[in-house]
Design a protein around this motif. Structure first.
Motif, PDB file in Angstrom:
ATOM      1  N   LEU A  19       1.073  -1.337  -0.132  1.00  0.00           N
ATOM      2  CA  LEU A  19      -0.367   0.127   0.027  1.00  0.00           C
ATOM      3  C   LEU A  19       0.546   1.263  -0.255  1.00  0.00           C
ATOM      4  CD1 LEU A  19      -2.676   0.883   0.102  1.00  0.00           C
ATOM      5  CD2 LEU A  19      -2.502   1.022   2.722  1.00  0.00           C
ATOM      6  N   LEU A  20       2.075   1.117   0.592  1.00  0.00           N
ATOM      7  CA  LEU A  20       2.582   2.118   0.622  1.00  0.00           C
ATOM      8  C   LEU A  20       3.818   2.134  -0.675  1.00  0.00           C
ATOM      9  CD1 LEU A  20       3.854   4.998   2.298  1.00  0.00           C
ATOM     10  CD2 LEU A  20       5.584   2.887   3.242  1.00  0.00           C
ATOM     11  N   LYS A  42       3.302   8.578   4.700  1.00  0.00           N
ATOM     12  CA  LYS A  42       3.348   7.837   5.753  1.00  0.00           C
ATOM     13  C   LYS A  42       3.065   7.558   6.736  1.00  0.00           C
ATOM     14  CE  LYS A  42       5.154  11.692   7.734  1.00  0.00           C
ATOM     15  NZ  LYS A  42       5.916  12.863   9.457  1.00  0.00           N
ATOM     16  N   TYR A  43       3.215   6.576   7.044  1.00  0.00           N
ATOM     17  CA  TYR A  43       1.910   5.998   8.462  1.00  0.00           C
ATOM     18  C   TYR A  43       1.985   7.052   9.459  1.00  0.00           C
ATOM     19  CZ  TYR A  43       0.929   1.698   5.035  1.00  0.00           C
ATOM     20  OH  TYR A  43       0.502   1.222   3.918  1.00  0.00           O
ATOM     21  N   ARG A  44       0.737   7.545   9.536  1.00  0.00           N
ATOM     22  CA  ARG A  44       0.583   7.403  11.030  1.00  0.00           C
ATOM     23  C   ARG A  44      -0.075   7.001  11.910  1.00  0.00           C
ATOM     24  NH1 ARG A  44      -3.796  10.041   7.835  1.00  0.00           N
ATOM     25  NH2 ARG A  44      -3.248  12.386   7.275  1.00  0.00           N
ATOM     26  N   LEU A  45      -0.672   5.562  11.203  1.00  0.00           N
ATOM     27  CA  LEU A  45      -0.643   4.218  12.310  1.00  0.00           C
ATOM     28  C   LEU A  45      -0.433   3.540  11.442  1.00  0.00           C
ATOM     29  CD1 LEU A  45      -1.651   3.021  15.207  1.00  0.00           C
ATOM     30  CD2 LEU A  45      -4.033   3.153  13.907  1.00  0.00           C
ATOM     31  N   SER A  46      -0.081   2.093  12.165  1.00  0.00           N
ATOM     32  CA  SER A  46       0.871   0.943  11.615  1.00  0.00           C
ATOM     33  C   SER A  46       0.774  -0.437  12.726  1.00  0.00           C
ATOM     34  CB  SER A  46       1.358   1.631  11.097  1.00  0.00           C
ATOM     35  OG  SER A  46       1.671  -0.348  10.198  1.00  0.00           O
ATOM     36  N   GLU A  47      -0.534  -0.805  12.517  1.00  0.00           N
ATOM     37  CA  GLU A  47      -0.238  -2.207  13.839  1.00  0.00           C
ATOM     38  C   GLU A  47      -1.344  -3.350  13.534  1.00  0.00           C
ATOM     39  OE1 GLU A  47      -1.807  -0.339  17.588  1.00  0.00           O
ATOM     40  OE2 GLU A  47      -3.594  -0.036  16.877  1.00  0.00           O
ATOM     41  N   LEU A  48      -0.609  -4.323  14.130  1.00  0.00           N
ATOM     42  CA  LEU A  48      -1.356  -5.795  13.843  1.00  0.00           C
ATOM     43  C   LEU A  48      -1.620  -6.154  15.750  1.00  0.00           C
ATOM     44  CD1 LEU A  48      -2.911  -7.249  12.673  1.00  0.00           C
ATOM     45  CD2 LEU A  48      -0.822  -8.834  12.703  1.00  0.00           C
TER      46      LEU A  48
END
Length: 298
Positions: free
Chosen positions: A176-177, A189-195
């Motif tokens: 996606l990025l 850039k990701y503000r949030l990236s978590e699983l």
């Protein structure tokens, strides 16, 4: 008086020459002893007790092939010395089982181990597998409305109910990025990236919030290193200055330059610059130094 050839009374007998064979401790013998001692020392250092130096054979039961191979990779070789230390072996196995199986969605795995001579029998009960819940994905406009990004965000992306795989999540997040960067959102850039893992519900929720920024446009386009007419080469570019950037068009430009057959090598570089413009320069190395004219068809 003594007879001729005799010794005077009280005089010591003459010394007889001693050969190497008669010497009780010759240099040669001392060297042999030293070499023997050194060999024994090396054997003691390099070859400890045979039973402790050799690796155990491993048999892993209860897992599918992918999980079994991953566990073996995390375990590596297990020596007989480690196998003889039960508490330490349990800690090593616990860490390996966790690191190997959690990325595949198994967060409740249990194991037991039995030593059978030179073999370790490891029985694993993986337990229930965590599955993906519906993802929570946000992408800024205008990127979210572009066809290539909409395709990435389609219903197949980390679909709810699909068995959890950390590798699938990592792959989607990176794709996606890269997709946004390739369309000219060079500040993305990701503000949030978590699983987020919910062990009670046995679900995993991918939470991604991608800040894209402004989309860059094509800036200057240049040719460097070639004696071929630059205007003719620039005509091969499938884009013009001021149009929205798309890396697929840059790749097409590079391929068209290669297809002319005039260059030993071609490298096209993109440099994002001020005022949201991305400059393009094609570094081309001619096969020969003659001047060319390009015909139609490229």
């Amino acid at each position: 008086s003594s007879s001729a050839g005799g010794c005077a009374a009280g005089a010591p007998p003459p010394r007889q020459p001693r050969t190497a064979e008669t010497l009780p401790n010759t240099r040669k013998q001392r060297n042999h002893r030293r070499l023997g001692a050194l060999a024994l020392l090396c054997a003691a250092v390099l070859c400890p007790a045979a039973g402790l130096a050799e690796s155990m054979k491993l048999t892993v039961r209860g897992l599918d092939n992918a999980a079994r191979q991953n566990l073996r990779a995390h375990l590596g070789e297990v020596g007989a010395e480690l196998a003889a230390q039960e508490a330490r072996l349990q800690r090593v196995l616990q860490r390996a089982v966790r690191d190997a199986l959690q990325p595949l969605g198994y967060y409740e795995a249990q194991f037991s181990v039995v030593r059978d001579g030179a073999r370790l029998l490891i029985d694993v009960e993986p337990g229930p597998r965590v599955v993906f819940a519906a993802p929570e994905i946000a992408v800024d406009e205008p990127a979210a409305s572009l066809p290539a990004i909409r395709e990435l965000l389609g219903p197949g992306a980390l679909a709810a109910g699909k068995p959890l795989s950390h590798a699938d999540y990592d792959r989607f997040r990176d794709e996606l990025l890269r997709g946004c960067l390739g369309l000219g959102f060079f500040d993305a850039k990701y503000r949030l990236s978590e699983l987020r893992i919910d062990l009670a519900a046995r679900t995993a929720t991918a939470r991604l919030d991608l800040a894209c920024g402004a989309r860059y446009a094509f800036g200057t386009v240049e040719i460097s290193g070639s004696r071929v007419d630059h205007d003719l080469l620039l005509a091969l570019a499938p884009f013009r200055t001021g149009e929205p950037f798309d890396n697929a068009l840059v790749s097409r430009f590079e391929q068209r330059l290669r297809d002319t057959g005039y260059f030993r090598d071609v490298i096209v570089r993109v440099t994002p610059g001020p005022e949201t413009r991305a400059d393009v320069i094609a570094l081309a190395e001619d096969i020969v130094t003659s001047r060319y004219e390009l015909g139609a068809g490229f």
